[in-house]
Motif scaffolding. Structure first.
Motif, PDB file in Angstrom:
ATOM      1  N   ILE A  23      61.629  -0.487 -42.715  1.00  0.00           N
ATOM      2  CA  ILE A  23      61.508   0.791 -42.201  1.00  0.00           C
ATOM      3  C   ILE A  23      60.803   1.709 -43.256  1.00  0.00           C
ATOM      4  O   ILE A  23      59.730   2.187 -42.727  1.00  0.00           O
ATOM      5  N   GLY A  27      56.961   3.580 -42.779  1.00  0.00           N
ATOM      6  CA  GLY A  27      56.827   5.184 -42.811  1.00  0.00           C
ATOM      7  C   GLY A  27      55.848   5.474 -43.861  1.00  0.00           C
ATOM      8  O   GLY A  27      54.993   6.462 -43.470  1.00  0.00           O
ATOM      9  N   ALA A 151      68.764   3.816 -42.192  1.00  0.00           N
ATOM     10  CA  ALA A 151      67.520   3.858 -41.187  1.00  0.00           C
ATOM     11  C   ALA A 151      67.663   5.092 -40.696  1.00  0.00           C
ATOM     12  O   ALA A 151      66.653   5.643 -40.242  1.00  0.00           O
ATOM     13  N   LEU A 155      64.430   7.719 -40.764  1.00  0.00           N
ATOM     14  CA  LEU A 155      63.607   7.697 -39.662  1.00  0.00           C
ATOM     15  C   LEU A 155      62.705   8.984 -39.155  1.00  0.00           C
ATOM     16  O   LEU A 155      61.429   9.018 -38.898  1.00  0.00           O
ATOM     17  N   VAL A 159      58.947   8.173 -40.755  1.00  0.00           N
ATOM     18  CA  VAL A 159      58.419   7.412 -39.939  1.00  0.00           C
ATOM     19  C   VAL A 159      57.973   8.219 -38.532  1.00  0.00           C
ATOM     20  O   VAL A 159      56.704   7.881 -37.969  1.00  0.00           O
TER      21      VAL A 159
END
Length: 416
Positions: A23, A27, A151, A155, A159
């Motif tokens: 992840i 990002g 995560a 996020l 991201v």
């Protein structure tokens, strides 16, 4: 710690590293893409203003977090493992109130400053707007990391926000700094609302547990951590602020491109640091000092090896990398080479600073970080007038190298 517990810890660590390893690079790539898109869509001066506001807001958001940006990760992990649910609810409630009050005070001060300094009014007003959702994200992310939901922690801002902003900027043809900043603020507010709902669900296991508050004790640990985090961020952020004030936002644009690119070299360290904090806390508080040190050394070796190819590329052909921003940014090639040297030492020393925070050595870590930040500020004051923006890059890298080497030595050889 039993053999079964050790095996379970290793499995959880591996799973978390895989999650963050998938992840966080995405990002960082999206954040880098956002800056590339804006660098090409805006003038060099407008891009410099955008980067300047982001740096100011990031520093102030960490200040408003009062150290809970780091300490919550430790408190939540420790209370959850030990089944101290009343204290877990208490630290979340108390920290939210304290951070909310600090944010209100900082925003008020920014608005007052905007009235007093007309030349900085635009930057200060946008910083005031951005600091609120940024502070919320810093607090929420620390909670989620303490729950080992890596995560979900990263996020929203790291991201989804840059992905959404890139989409809006491209589709709407954004060409002014104020519009770009409005896109960032609105996107972050919407995403943080959803992330807070997710945090509430993650804390559902607390049920109707009545909170127990130990606010003074929590602040006693959090504030040194906050000072450490602020000084650490400052070393890599207030150089851009100093360049913007001393040389103007047009000079800040190329410097921001070099600084953002240099941070890519530290990707492996950021992935590891995002994950290992709660595990270091568990090992230290379980008395597993040998495994604690082993994790630090292994993480440092891994981050150094993983980041070396990027460092070599940047040192060999900095113009290739900066060329994606546009011709107006090629002059920052030397700045990029200097800045990436500091980031390489950061890679080689791994999660050393985080290990100090997770092992009750937060005050010693604060002293080391404050000394490095003072070195950075003195370097900026001395070198910036003499060497211009190159002096700012030199001051930043020297301070970063000094900090990481001392943190690594203490975390491996001094912690008991």
């Amino acid at each position: 710690m039993s053999e079964h517990d050790r095996s379970a810890l290793t499995q959880r660590l591996s799973k978390a590293l895989l999650s963050a390893g998938a992840i966080l690079p995405a990002g960082l790539a999206l954040n880098y893409l956002l800056h590339l898109v804006l660098a090409r869509a805006l003038s060099v001066a407008d891009f410099g203003l955008f980067a300047y506001v982001q740096s100011v807001a990031a520093i102030l958001a960490l200040l408003a977090a009062l150290g809970f940006s780091t300490s919550l990760m430790r408190f939540v992990a420790a209370y959850r493992i030990n089944g101290q649910l009343a204290l877990l609810r208490g630290v979340i409630v108390s920290s939210a109130r304290a951070v909310g009050l600090a944010t209100f005070v900082l925003v008020a001060l920014l608005l007052i400053a905007a009235l007093q300094f007309p030349g900085q009014r635009t930057a200060l007003l946008w910083a005031a707007a951005l600091v609120v959702p940024l502070t919320v994200d810093v607090w929420r992310e620390s909670c989620m990391r303490g729950l080992q939901r890596t995560a979900a922690a990263i996020l929203p801002r790291q991201v989804l926000m840059p992905a959404l902003c890139v989409l809006i900027v491209v589709l709407c043809g954004v060409s002014q700094a104020s519009t770009a900043m409005a896109v960032v603020v609105v996107s972050l507010v919407v995403l943080e609302w959803g992330a807070l709902v997710q945090l509430r669900k993650a804390l559902g296991f607390l049920g109707d547990t009545s909170p127990v508050h130990q606010t003074r004790a929590w602040l006693a640990s959090s504030l040194p951590m906050g000072g450490t985090a602020l000084a650490t961020l400052g070393i890599t952020r207030w150089d851009l602020v100093a360049v913007g004030v001393w040389a103007g936002v047009e000079a800040a644009g190329p410097y921001a491109a070099a600084s953002k690119t240099a941070l890519l070299a530290s990707l492996a360290a950021r992935v590891v640091n995002l994950v290992v904090g709660p595990f270091l806390a568990e090992l230290y508080h379980a008395g597993e000092l040998r495994r604690f040190r082993r994790l630090i050394v292994l993480a440092s070796a891994g981050t150094g090896l993983a980041g070396a190819p990027v460092v070599v590329l940047v040192l060999w052909r900095p113009e290739w990398v900066l060329g994606v921003f546009g011709d107006g940014y090629l002059g920052a090639a030397v700045l990029l080479q200097v800045l990436v040297c500091g980031q390489f030492v950061n890679l080689l020393t791994g999660p050393a600073g985080l290990a100090l925070a997770m092992s009750r050595y937060e005050r010693l870590n604060l002293m080391l970080t404050l000394a490095a930040s003072l070195l950075s500020l003195v370097g900026l004051a001395v070198l910036l007038p003499i060497y211009g923006v190159l002096g700012a890059a030199l001051a930043t890298s020297l301070a970063l190298i000094a900090l990481n080497l001392t943190q690594f030595f203490v975390s491996v050889f001094v912690i008991r």
